[in-house]
Design a protein around this motif. Structure first.
Motif, PDB file in Angstrom:
ATOM      1  N   HIS A   1      24.953  -3.412  30.424  1.00  0.00           N
ATOM      2  CA  HIS A   1      26.383  -3.790  30.546  1.00  0.00           C
ATOM      3  C   HIS A   1      27.514  -2.828  30.866  1.00  0.00           C
ATOM      4  O   HIS A   1      27.678  -2.989  31.818  1.00  0.00           O
ATOM      5  CB  HIS A   1      26.642  -4.183  29.108  1.00  0.00           C
ATOM      6  CG  HIS A   1      27.940  -4.842  29.137  1.00  0.00           C
ATOM      7  ND1 HIS A   1      27.727  -6.764  29.500  1.00  0.00           N
ATOM      8  CD2 HIS A   1      29.452  -5.233  28.721  1.00  0.00           C
ATOM      9  CE1 HIS A   1      28.956  -7.308  29.675  1.00  0.00           C
ATOM     10  NE2 HIS A   1      29.731  -6.464  29.051  1.00  0.00           N
ATOM     11  N   GLU A   2      27.749  -1.772  30.727  1.00  0.00           N
ATOM     12  CA  GLU A   2      28.768  -1.103  31.295  1.00  0.00           C
ATOM     13  C   GLU A   2      28.238  -0.506  32.862  1.00  0.00           C
ATOM     14  O   GLU A   2      29.126  -0.742  33.444  1.00  0.00           O
ATOM     15  CB  GLU A   2      28.775   0.455  29.702  1.00  0.00           C
ATOM     16  CG  GLU A   2      29.106   0.593  28.946  1.00  0.00           C
ATOM     17  CD  GLU A   2      29.378   2.320  28.033  1.00  0.00           C
ATOM     18  OE1 GLU A   2      29.025   2.424  29.265  1.00  0.00           O
ATOM     19  OE2 GLU A   2      29.326   1.870  27.031  1.00  0.00           O
ATOM     20  N   LEU A   3      26.816   0.354  32.652  1.00  0.00           N
ATOM     21  CA  LEU A   3      26.803  -0.082  34.837  1.00  0.00           C
ATOM     22  C   LEU A   3      27.046  -1.141  35.328  1.00  0.00           C
ATOM     23  O   LEU A   3      28.109  -0.639  36.166  1.00  0.00           O
ATOM     24  CB  LEU A   3      25.390   0.011  34.743  1.00  0.00           C
ATOM     25  CG  LEU A   3      24.832   0.828  36.012  1.00  0.00           C
ATOM     26  CD1 LEU A   3      25.770   1.694  36.519  1.00  0.00           C
ATOM     27  CD2 LEU A   3      23.458   0.923  36.129  1.00  0.00           C
ATOM     28  N   ASP A   4      27.078  -2.585  35.064  1.00  0.00           N
ATOM     29  CA  ASP A   4      26.837  -3.740  35.604  1.00  0.00           C
ATOM     30  C   ASP A   4      28.711  -3.618  35.642  1.00  0.00           C
ATOM     31  O   ASP A   4      29.471  -3.715  37.405  1.00  0.00           O
ATOM     32  CB  ASP A   4      26.829  -5.458  35.124  1.00  0.00           C
ATOM     33  CG  ASP A   4      25.456  -5.101  34.992  1.00  0.00           C
ATOM     34  OD1 ASP A   4      25.115  -4.722  35.716  1.00  0.00           O
ATOM     35  OD2 ASP A   4      24.878  -5.978  34.713  1.00  0.00           O
ATOM     36  N   ASP A   5      29.853  -2.825  35.068  1.00  0.00           N
ATOM     37  CA  ASP A   5      31.482  -3.758  34.536  1.00  0.00           C
ATOM     38  C   ASP A   5      31.290  -2.245  36.263  1.00  0.00           C
ATOM     39  O   ASP A   5      32.196  -2.703  36.305  1.00  0.00           O
ATOM     40  CB  ASP A   5      31.178  -3.049  33.681  1.00  0.00           C
ATOM     41  CG  ASP A   5      31.567  -4.465  32.376  1.00  0.00           C
ATOM     42  OD1 ASP A   5      31.310  -5.240  33.085  1.00  0.00           O
ATOM     43  OD2 ASP A   5      31.977  -3.768  31.241  1.00  0.00           O
ATOM     44  N   GLU A   6      31.389  -1.047  36.236  1.00  0.00           N
ATOM     45  CA  GLU A   6      31.260  -0.233  36.602  1.00  0.00           C
ATOM     46  C   GLU A   6      31.093  -0.448  37.818  1.00  0.00           C
ATOM     47  O   GLU A   6      32.031   0.231  38.894  1.00  0.00           O
ATOM     48  CB  GLU A   6      30.352   1.074  36.092  1.00  0.00           C
ATOM     49  CG  GLU A   6      31.307   2.925  36.681  1.00  0.00           C
ATOM     50  CD  GLU A   6      30.540   4.064  36.535  1.00  0.00           C
ATOM     51  OE1 GLU A   6      29.319   3.245  35.524  1.00  0.00           O
ATOM     52  OE2 GLU A   6      31.123   4.912  36.328  1.00  0.00           O
ATOM     53  N   MET A   7      30.009  -0.981  38.476  1.00  0.00           N
ATOM     54  CA  MET A   7      30.142  -0.992  39.701  1.00  0.00           C
ATOM     55  C   MET A   7      30.266  -2.596  40.648  1.00  0.00           C
ATOM     56  O   MET A   7      30.890  -2.133  41.127  1.00  0.00           O
ATOM     57  CB  MET A   7      27.649  -2.190  39.681  1.00  0.00           C
ATOM     58  CG  MET A   7      27.733  -0.247  40.118  1.00  0.00           C
ATOM     59  SD  MET A   7      25.964  -0.759  40.485  1.00  0.00           S
ATOM     60  CE  MET A   7      25.194  -1.887  39.229  1.00  0.00           C
ATOM     61  N   ARG A   8      30.497  -3.462  39.185  1.00  0.00           N
ATOM     62  CA  ARG A   8      31.623  -4.328  39.754  1.00  0.00           C
ATOM     63  C   ARG A   8      33.539  -3.810  39.878  1.00  0.00           C
ATOM     64  O   ARG A   8      33.940  -4.239  41.100  1.00  0.00           O
ATOM     65  CB  ARG A   8      31.948  -5.365  38.530  1.00  0.00           C
ATOM     66  CG  ARG A   8      32.725  -6.378  38.902  1.00  0.00           C
ATOM     67  CD  ARG A   8      32.628  -7.937  37.926  1.00  0.00           C
ATOM     68  NE  ARG A   8      31.465  -8.073  37.062  1.00  0.00           N
ATOM     69  CZ  ARG A   8      31.062  -7.749  36.076  1.00  0.00           C
ATOM     70  NH1 ARG A   8      32.440  -7.144  35.181  1.00  0.00           N
ATOM     71  NH2 ARG A   8      29.697  -8.459  35.675  1.00  0.00           N
TER      72      ARG A   8
END
Lengths: 901, 110
Positions: free
Chosen positions: A24-31
């Motif tokens: 989830h954090e990785l998704d947020d980071e990339m977004r």
């Protein structure tokens, strides 16, 4: 370096267990990244769609980034372990018979060890709860020469404690301690409880804070009489006061004295009590200062005549054990000189050579280790051997399995699985099995441990195996150890696997003969089983010999009745009258065959007086002669036989001539080869009137069942301390069940707040038989376990052999071999094997026998009967284990066997 | 945009990230922008590959991460150099200097 490793491990575990969160954090980071990038292009004039598209192109494939990130999280390594686990579980489930067999085998081995650990740990290793730095704290023993042998005692006098405080300098804390069984409470709530009488300094040895109120201080623990204050034990406070804090200031009756409650000790605080948690803690000087020996107060702090407490001390930091003991010995020597100046019969220090020993806190690690602890230690090494046999069995099964899986392994190697990975996989399998076996073993150990503890440590209270972290840790450690050991064998197999050979060979050639490793393991099992069974046989014979020992009195039908007068101060006449009334009433009760007065009870207490005999220089040097005061019915009640002369009769009263009945051992010690009847003993001084020997009784055991000189004599109780008498009752049938009803019927005779305790003689004698019981029971259980495990081991190997040799046996049968021929071949193979095991095991047992000899009784460690029986049992078991597969082999149908190839 | 752009030699991305973070905590996008600008757009840092590298460095304990509000009020993951990361940066920078000096020497050979 370490911190980096730790952060690495923490990160990996987070990735493993918080996987969703990380994704989830990785998704947020990339977004976030993509949005900022897009904003940048929009600011440069692109349309929103164009900007977003551009940002994604520059960023690269999102899925690739995710994949690489997961690699970066270090998941691949952990995932491969999970993969191995899943693979192992699958493989084990495919083979449920094997899996269950291995698990149960290991569970028995691990359970046996866990159970023994829970016992030995309590006996030898565990220090009292809350004790600070147990390694620095010592139980002090005083050693001196007595009649040519050195004797070390932990029991000592309060005066000695004061001397040691005064004359030592290497200790930061010295504490005195004694647990007394006393009446605690008032009126109907009165119960016999454990009362810890302790010096105020004892609290300093512990990390303990009162849960309510305070502990007593050194100012409240002073000679001659300390403050009458009491600290309640936590458990006693909970049960009797419901854990209320308004107990402070209330008074509580302990023994015959009133104390004021000033505090409550924390949970688990038991000081150094080995009889469970004390109900109350009181200042040692408050107890001793009000203690009356007869009509007088003792001079407990100036004289050396009341040895009743133990000393514990903490070394100062930096002081070695050697220095500490030298310091103690110096002080003891000064103290000895002081004692000798008061009591001239004491030999001078030059002869007695007094010295002190600073031993570990646990009494069983001190100089007077009990036979029970020694046996328990032996039994735990026996448990270790059982585990070894279990491991050998499992390793054998694993080997057989890996030989069967040789082609599978070769195929996987050929497909490019690295040997390292394969090894890891096999190890995962064996560790998984061992952990499962260990979990099962904990249950075995829980029940087994409770049983053994009930036998060995009945006073230590219940400890739960499953909630005790030391026992759990131990079980886990040996499970992992077993997993690694049993996993080794197949791993060697893998490392030796030669690809082309294995792939070329058919199933039959995959392992047609048993390997050297399997043979070795089997032999090891047989040898160890022989050793254990020999041990079992020796202990069983010892136990039977001990139980057959004539104690000189009966045990089963006897009850010991002790009148406790408590605070009541009775005149001697009144005390005597009470006792006479007790014995007469007891005699009239239904179920009671006879009752008699006595003075002491075997194994619990003895009474001695200085003796003088004409013609003997010093009677004391010949040994310690103990006295029993008896009423006329005593010998009939106890079942002690009069060998010659007469017993004590109703004519032997106050004022009639003084008489005595001697044990045979005493008679022959005093007058070897001569007639003892009619001889004269004088007590306390050679000017006292003559006590005439009128009878000889059989010897009795009163200190030890196996080594007791039995120097004992009987005086008419009316002529010797009738006011201190106790009562013995002989009942019909077994006494244990009748103790309480007898107590209830006799209690009304007791004046004031005095009370009776009634104890079956069995309870008094049993602890002395316990070490042999433990040895015999546990050796037998573990020996039997070893036999069963080895039998299964042999069976599995022979059965496996037979399966592998189906073809060969088929050929033999086709060529005309009879059923009995085939059976003879197969069984003969198994028996040959066990014969070698018996030879080696027998040799080992003969060699090891000398260490176990001191624990045996009246049986030689080379007892031919035991060795013969063990050999027979083993041969029988081996025959059975190989007969079953042999019968299967004899039913091989040659046409089928030959066609399958 | 200049025509000539260089792909990063193996393993130098870590060094560049550590260096970029030595100036203060930053989120991923800002690191990528800074590397882009400081190298005068010469270095081709594939933006996506920045993240696996950041996570690897975090796992080794050289950088630490926390969520914070960015300048335009959005949640962003900020990375910061740790003490051992600073040591690592010094070591790697030194290695790099020695390597490039050596390569320089070899190239200067006549």
């Amino acid at each position: 370096m370490i911190s980096e490793l730790l952060s690495d491990l923490k990160y990996r575990f987070r990735a493993l267990f918080r996987r969703g969160e990380m994704e989830h954090e990785l998704d947020d980071e990339m977004r976030f990244h993509l949005e900022r990038e897009a904003e940048k292009y929009q600011a440069a004039g692109m349309s929103p769609e164009e900007a977003h598209r551009r940002a994604r192109v520059v960023f690269g494939g999102v899925d690739v980034v995710k994949e690489e990130s997961r690699d970066a999280w270090g998941l691949s390594y952990l995932e491969s372990i999970m993969q191995d686990l899943r693979y192992a579980i699958r493989a084990l489930r495919r083979n449920p018979g094997f899996t269950v067999g291995v698990m149960v085998t290991l569970a028995l081995g691990i359970g046996a060890n866990t159970a023994m650990f829970s016992v030995v740990d309590r006996l030898l290793f565990r220090s009292p709860p809350l004790l600070r730095d147990p390694d620095q704290v010592h139980r002090i023993y005083f050693a001196s020469m007595d009649r040519g042998t050195e004797d070390a005692r932990s029991g000592t006098e309060y005066t000695r404690y004061l001397d040691m405080r005064r004359w030592t300098s290497d200790f930061s804390d010295l504490a005195a301690f004694s647990v007394r069984g006393l009446a605690v409470g008032v009126g109907n709530d009165t119960r016999e409880g454990q009362v810890a009488t302790i010096s105020a300094s004892l609290f300093d040895l512990f990390d303990a804070k009162p849960v309510v109120g305070r502990f007593f201080t050194a100012q409240e623990d002073t000679v001659p009489v300390g403050a009458m204050v009491a600290v309640l034990g936590y458990g006693y406070w909970q049960t009797n006061y419901g854990g209320r804090s308004d107990v402070l200031g209330q008074s509580i009756e302990v023994g015959s004295t009133k104390y004021t409650i000033i505090g409550v000790a924390p949970r688990n605080f038991i000081a150094f009590s080995e009889e469970g948690a004390p109900a109350v803690f009181v200042p040692i000087t408050a107890y001793a200062g009000t203690f009356r020996a007869g009509p007088q107060l003792t001079n407990y702090y100036t004289r050396y005549n009341w040895s009743w407490l133990e000393i514990l001390a903490r070394r100062k930091p930096g002081i070695t054990l050697v220095q500490a003991e030298a310091d103690l010995s110096r002080a003891y020597r000064l103290s000895w000189d002081n004692e000798q100046s008061l009591q001239h019969t004491l030999p001078p220090a030059e002869i007695a050579r007094p010295h002190a020993i600073a031993a570990p806190v646990q009494t069983e690690r001190g100089p007077n280790q009990s036979r029970l602890a020694k046996v328990a230690t032996w039994v735990s090494s026996v448990a270790a051997i059982v585990l070894l046999i279990a491991c050998a069995n499992v390793a054998n099964l694993m080997l057989a399995r890996s030989i069967r899986r040789r082609r599978e392994i070769a195929v996987r190697l050929a497909l490019g699985v690295s040997k390292g990975r394969l090894v890891r996989q096999l190890l995962t399998e064996s560790l998984l099995l061992a952990t499962a076996g260990g979990a099962l073993g904990l249950i075995v150990g829980h029940w087994g441990g409770a049983l053994i503890r009930a036998l060995v440590l009945p006073d230590h209270g219940a400890g739960h195996t499953l909630s005790d972290h030391r026992t759990l840790g131990f079980a886990l450690a040996i499970s992992l150890g077993a997993g690694i050991i049993t996993g080794m064998a197949p791993i060697f197999q893998v490392r030796r696997t030669d690809l082309s050979d294995s792939l070329k060979a058919g199933v039959r050639e995959g392992g047609s003969r048993r390997t050297r490793a399997r043979t070795g393991l089997l032999l090891l099992q047989a040898v160890l089983s022989v050793v254990l069974l020999v041990g079992a046989g020796l202990f069983v014979r010892s136990l039977r010999n001990v139980e057959a020992v004539r104690l000189g009195y009966d045990v089963d039908p006897i009850l010991y009745i002790y009148p406790n007068t408590r605070s009541l101060k009775l005149s001697d006449d009144a005390a005597e009258a009470t006792r006479r009334q007790l014995v007469e009433t007891a005699r009239s009760l239904p179920g009671v065959e006879s009752a008699a007065l006595g003075l002491t009870v075997p194994f619990w207490d003895t009474w001695t007086e200085e003796l003088f005999v004409t013609g003997i220089d010093s009677v004391g040097r010949l040994g310690s002669f103990t006295i029993q005061g008896v009423s006329p019915e005593y010998f009939a009640t106890m079942g002690t036989r009069i060998l010659r002369g007469r017993g004590i009769t109703a004519e032997d009263r106050k004022g009639t001539p003084l008489v005595a009945v001697l044990s045979q051992a005493m008679a022959t010690t005093l007058w070897p080869g001569q007639e003892a009847l009619g001889r004269c003993l004088r007590m306390n001084s050679d000017t006292m009137p003559c006590v005439t020997v009128v009878g000889i009784a059989e010897n009795i055991k009163q200190n030890s069942i196996t080594e007791d000189p039995g120097l004992h004599y009987y005086l008419p109780i009316e002529q010797f301390h009738p006011e201190a008498a106790v009562v013995f009752a002989r009942v019909k049938g077994i006494a244990a069940g009748q103790a309480e009803s007898l107590r209830r019927q006799l209690q009304p005779l007791m004046p004031g707040d005095s009370y009776l305790t009634v104890t079956p003689m069995h309870e008094i004698v049993d602890p002395n038989v316990r070490s042999w019981q433990l040895g015999a029971t546990m050796f037998l259980v573990f020996g039997g376990l070893a036999l069963v495990l080895s039998g299964i081991g042999l069976y599995s190997v022979v059965a496996y052999d037979v399966a592998q040799r189906t073809h060969e046996l088929g050929v033999r049968i086709a060529l005309g071999a009879s059923v009995s021929d085939v059976i003879r071949v197969v069984v003969g193979d198994g028996l040959r094997f066990i014969l070698i095991g018996i030879l080696f095991g027998g040799g080992l047992a003969l060699w090891a026998g000398r260490w176990i000899q001191p624990l045996l009784y009246a049986v030689s460690p080379r007892d031919p009967v035991v060795f013969g029986v063990v050999a027979g049992v083993l041969l029988f078991a081996a025959g059975l284990a190989s007969l079953l597969p042999a019968l299967r082999a004899s039913r091989v149908d040659p046409t089928v066997a030959l066609r399958t190839e | 945009m200049p025509e000539e752009r260089l792909d990063l030699p193996q393993g130098t991305l870590d060094l560049l990230i550590l260096k970029a973070l030595s100036l203060g905590p930053q989120h991923g996008w800002a690191i990528s922008e800074r590397l882009h600008q400081v190298s005068r757009a010469t270095l081709q840092v594939p933006q996506g590959s920045l993240y696996p590298a950041l996570h690897r460095l975090e796992r080794r304990g050289w950088i630490s991460a926390r969520w914070d509000t960015s300048d335009n009020n959005r949640k962003a993951k900020y990375y910061e150099l740790t003490k051992s990361g600073r040591r690592q940066l010094e070591d790697e920078a030194e290695d790099w200097r020695r390597l490039s000096a050596a390569v320089e020497l070899v190239l200067a050979m006549r």
